[in-house]
Design a protein around this motif. Structure first.
Motif, short mmCIF file in Angstrom:
data_model
loop_
_atom_site.label_atom_id
_atom_site.label_comp_id
_atom_site.label_asym_id
_atom_site.label_seq_id
_atom_site.Cartn_x
_atom_site.Cartn_y
_atom_site.Cartn_z
N TRP A 41 0.87 -1.18 0.00
CA TRP A 41 0.00 0.00 0.00
C TRP A 41 0.90 1.23 0.00
O TRP A 41 1.78 1.36 0.86
CB TRP A 41 -0.87 -0.06 1.25
N ALA A 42 0.70 2.14 -0.92
CA ALA A 42 1.47 3.39 -0.97
C ALA A 42 0.71 4.49 -0.25
O ALA A 42 -0.47 4.74 -0.55
CB ALA A 42 1.75 3.80 -2.41
N VAL A 43 1.38 5.15 0.72
CA VAL A 43 0.75 6.21 1.51
C VAL A 43 1.45 7.54 1.26
O VAL A 43 2.61 7.59 0.87
CB VAL A 43 0.78 5.88 3.02
N GLU A 44 0.70 8.62 1.49
CA GLU A 44 1.18 9.96 1.18
C GLU A 44 2.17 10.49 2.22
O GLU A 44 3.11 11.20 1.90
CB GLU A 44 -0.01 10.92 1.09
N ILE A 45 1.94 10.14 3.48
CA ILE A 45 2.69 10.74 4.58
C ILE A 45 3.48 9.67 5.34
O ILE A 45 2.93 8.63 5.69
CB ILE A 45 1.74 11.46 5.56
N GLU A 46 4.74 9.95 5.60
CA GLU A 46 5.53 9.09 6.48
C GLU A 46 5.31 9.55 7.91
O GLU A 46 5.47 10.73 8.22
CB GLU A 46 7.01 9.16 6.12
N PRO A 47 4.95 8.65 8.82
CA PRO A 47 4.73 9.05 10.21
C PRO A 47 5.98 9.66 10.84
O PRO A 47 7.10 9.20 10.58
CB PRO A 47 4.35 7.74 10.91
N ILE A 48 5.79 10.67 11.68
CA ILE A 48 6.91 11.25 12.39
C ILE A 48 7.24 10.41 13.62
O ILE A 48 8.30 10.58 14.23
CB ILE A 48 6.62 12.70 12.80
N THR A 49 6.33 9.50 13.99
CA THR A 49 6.56 8.58 15.10
C THR A 49 5.64 7.38 14.92
O THR A 49 4.58 7.49 14.31
CB THR A 49 6.27 9.25 16.45
N PHE A 50 6.07 6.23 15.48
CA PHE A 50 5.23 5.04 15.49
C PHE A 50 4.74 4.72 16.90
O PHE A 50 4.23 3.65 17.15
CB PHE A 50 5.99 3.85 14.90
N ASN A 51 4.90 5.66 17.81
CA ASN A 51 4.35 5.54 19.14
C ASN A 51 2.94 6.12 19.11
O ASN A 51 2.76 7.31 18.82
CB ASN A 51 5.22 6.32 20.14
N PRO A 52 1.90 5.33 19.40
CA PRO A 52 0.54 5.85 19.28
C PRO A 52 0.26 7.02 20.20
O PRO A 52 -0.54 7.90 19.88
CB PRO A 52 -0.34 4.64 19.63
N HIS A 53 0.90 7.05 21.36
CA HIS A 53 0.68 8.15 22.30
C HIS A 53 1.13 9.49 21.72
O HIS A 53 0.64 10.54 22.12
CB HIS A 53 1.45 7.90 23.60
N GLN A 54 2.06 9.44 20.77
CA GLN A 54 2.58 10.65 20.15
C GLN A 54 1.87 10.99 18.84
O GLN A 54 2.24 11.93 18.15
CB GLN A 54 4.08 10.47 19.85
N TYR A 55 0.84 10.23 18.53
CA TYR A 55 0.11 10.38 17.27
C TYR A 55 -0.32 11.84 17.03
O TYR A 55 -0.89 12.48 17.92
CB TYR A 55 -1.12 9.47 17.31
N ALA A 56 -0.03 12.35 15.83
CA ALA A 56 -0.42 13.72 15.51
C ALA A 56 -0.84 13.89 14.06
O ALA A 56 -1.33 14.95 13.69
CB ALA A 56 0.74 14.68 15.81
N GLN A 57 -0.65 12.86 13.24
CA GLN A 57 -0.98 12.96 11.81
C GLN A 57 -2.17 12.06 11.51
O GLN A 57 -2.11 10.84 11.69
CB GLN A 57 0.22 12.52 10.96
N ALA A 58 -3.26 12.66 11.02
CA ALA A 58 -4.44 11.86 10.70
C ALA A 58 -4.12 10.76 9.70
O ALA A 58 -4.71 9.67 9.74
CB ALA A 58 -5.55 12.77 10.15
N LYS A 59 -3.19 11.02 8.81
CA LYS A 59 -2.83 10.05 7.78
C LYS A 59 -2.12 8.83 8.36
O LYS A 59 -1.98 7.82 7.68
CB LYS A 59 -1.93 10.71 6.73
#
Length: 544
Positions: A41-59
């Motif tokens: 699956w190709a996604v538009e945004i690379e996460p800035i973190t993979f810690n869910p508590h730090q989640y900030a990007q809807a994508k």
């Protein structure tokens, strides 16, 4: 005590179709689900973190739910349903929320999920510097977490606050193994070190390229409304980070990937106009707040309400959206998105797109002279406002949209909009130092009250307007304290009118949406209920 009703079992199709507010068609059915196989699956945004508590990007939401789960989820109507819990009770005074937990859940590192694990996750938020943004909103009124017994946990509040439930159904409230919380060397960044309870295990991440998940074969605790039980269908799934939409579409049409998200209107014909490709396209509007420009009122020129109003009148939002998105974008009129039950429809067509009014307001504010480039000046200083965009959060061609707004405000009113797309660190520093006049943002909170408190409360962690008003703060606090939906709606309508009509703090632009395009060999695609973002990989399968 007030009790939650048990989760209703709903069809998988219902789960997949909910939140597709734009009415776009869903991917065609390809038969019955089958187990096994892999997917890219190709996604538009690379996460800035993979810690869910730090989640900030809807994508990044679809990635979070692959590995981690929360105490609560949502049904097809947006109601709360048990997930890692079996139900919860609220005390009559609204001060205590008691959750009964599932007893059959294990983190992928082998440790048991129980009340002590829930407490460890919540306690982590109170570690200095861990996640002040969340602590300032959803957990602001939390007093303590009590382990009643291994299968029961109680949240004690200092005052009633329904946003606790939004937190406990959000990525930030997802459960991380207490062992990971103690031992991970890079906890805030997350990654393979962090264990969750979800149907997949993140086992490989290559920065700038891709992230890989393998099936959690032991998974057997899907929520009642998941549509199926047991382990995920897929053996593995890879998400490739492809920032450019044309590159994503090219990867799909050439067969390099089977699914993509983030399909702008300019590229849709490449998918829909060629039946030989056997591809499909679907859309879903996001929940939460609209994508908007927030005006910094702490210094000139937006400390003058006339200039704020002038900027809004200088932009013909409909024309800008048509030019950039070719009619596929949904116009926003409020800080709250139109899919929210709190959205105030009476704000529609009450402002904007009046160049004559914009110029009149600027004249009144003293910006009467022009320089050699046609920009307005006052006391020899150009009317310049700075928009600093953080590159990891630039989605939906928002950089192109900014350029279109830039051209409009110059042409119609002589305003110089200066745009800078920078790395996250540079953007964070500029915001901290007040070196901006325009802040752009959208959020996918399932309860829009969370977004309003973050963005508009004087103590909000991302209140970039700098506007403070005790009356506004009081309204926001009333909205989070109440449990009656009609009363909350009335309060939030007053908040919207104050922010949009009375103070002109915000220029709403569009309601964010997600698009999925895929090979018709892929089944189980759809959008997460309420949030309107692509769902996790738990439902996905590939025909053989």
């Amino acid at each position: 005590m007030r009790h939650t009703r048990p989760a209703a079992v709903v069809l998988a199709l219902t789960l997949l179709l909910t939140a597709c507010s734009s009415g776009g068609q869903q991917p065609a059915a390809v038969g019955r689900p089958v187990s096994g196989g892999s997917l890219t699956w190709a996604v538009e945004i690379e996460p800035i973190t993979f810690n869910p508590h730090q989640y900030a990007q809807a994508k990044a939401r679809l990635l979070v739910w692959n590995t981690f789960e929360a105490l609560l989820g949502h049904d097809s109507q947006g109601g709360l349903v048990p997930w890692l819990s079996t139900g919860h009770q609220v005390s009559a005074d609204g001060m205590t929320y008691t959750f009964a937990l599932r007893t059959d859940v294990t983190f992928t590192d082998g440790t048991k999920f129980d009340a002590a694990a829930v407490k460890a996750n919540i306690d982590q938020f109170f570690v200095e510097g861990y996640n002040p943004a969340v602590l300032a909103v959803q957990l602001r009124n939390l007093d303590r977490v009590e382990v009643v017994d291994p299968a029961t946990v109680a949240f004690h509040l200092r005052q009633p606050d329904v946003l606790l439930l939004d937190f406990l159904s959000s990525p930030q409230g997802a459960q991380v193994s207490p062992k990971s919380l103690k031992e991970a060397k890079n906890l805030k960044a997350g990654g393979p070190e962090l264990a969750g309870t979800g149907p997949f295990i993140l086992d490989r991440y290559t920065a700038g390229q891709e992230v890989h998940f393998t099936k959690n074969a032991a998974y057997n605790w899907a929520p009642a409304n998941a549509g199926h039980s047991g382990a995920a269908y897929l053996d593995e799934i890879t998400y490739r980070f492809l920032k450019e939409s044309s590159v994503r579409v090219g990867a799909l049409t050439s067969g390099q990937v089977q699914v993509i998200e983030g399909v702008p209107a300019t590229d849709e014909p490449l998918i829909t106009a060629n039946p030989q490709l056997s591809l499909s396209l679907s859309r879903g509007l996001n929940s939460g707040s609209a994508y908007s420009y927030y005006f910094n009122t702490t210094h000139a020129p937006f400390d003058d309400i006339r200039v704020r109003r002038a900027f809004r009148e200088a932009v013909d939002v409909d024309a800008v959206l048509t030019g950039v998105y070719r009619g596929s974008a949904t116009r926003a009129w409020s800080v709250i998105g139109p899919t929210s039950p709190f959205y105030d429809k009476t704000l529609e067509k009450t402002y904007g797109g009046d160049a004559a009014e914009a110029n009149k307001l600027l004249d009144e504010a003293g910006w009467t002279a022009r320089d050699a480039d046609g920009f307005r000046t006052k006391d020899g200083k150009r009317l310049t406002v700075r928009l600093v965009q953080s590159a990891p959060f630039v989605r939906d061609r928002r950089d192109v949209l900014a350029q279109a707004v830039q051209a409009q405000v110059k042409q119609s009113a002589g305003i110089d909009l200066n745009i800078a797309v920078v790395d996250q660190g540079t953007a964070t520093q500029a915001l901290a130092d007040g070196q901006y006049e325009v802040f752009d943002n959208s959020r996918a909170d399932t309860d829009a009250g969370a977004a309003l408190n973050l963005l508009l409360h004087s103590g909000g962690a991302i209140n970039r307007t700098g506007f403070t008003d005790p009356a506004l703060d009081k309204l926001l606090e009333q909205g989070r304290a109440g449990t009656d939906q009609a009363q909350r709606q009335a309060v939030y309508q007053r908040v919207q009118k104050l922010a949009i009509t009375d103070q002109a703090l915000i220029l709403p632009l569009y309601a964010p949406a997600d698009q999925i395009a895929a090979s018709r060999a892929v089944g189980g695609l759809g959008f997460e209920p309420t949030a309107g973002v692509p769902g996790s990989a738990y439902h996905l399968w590939v025909s053989k």
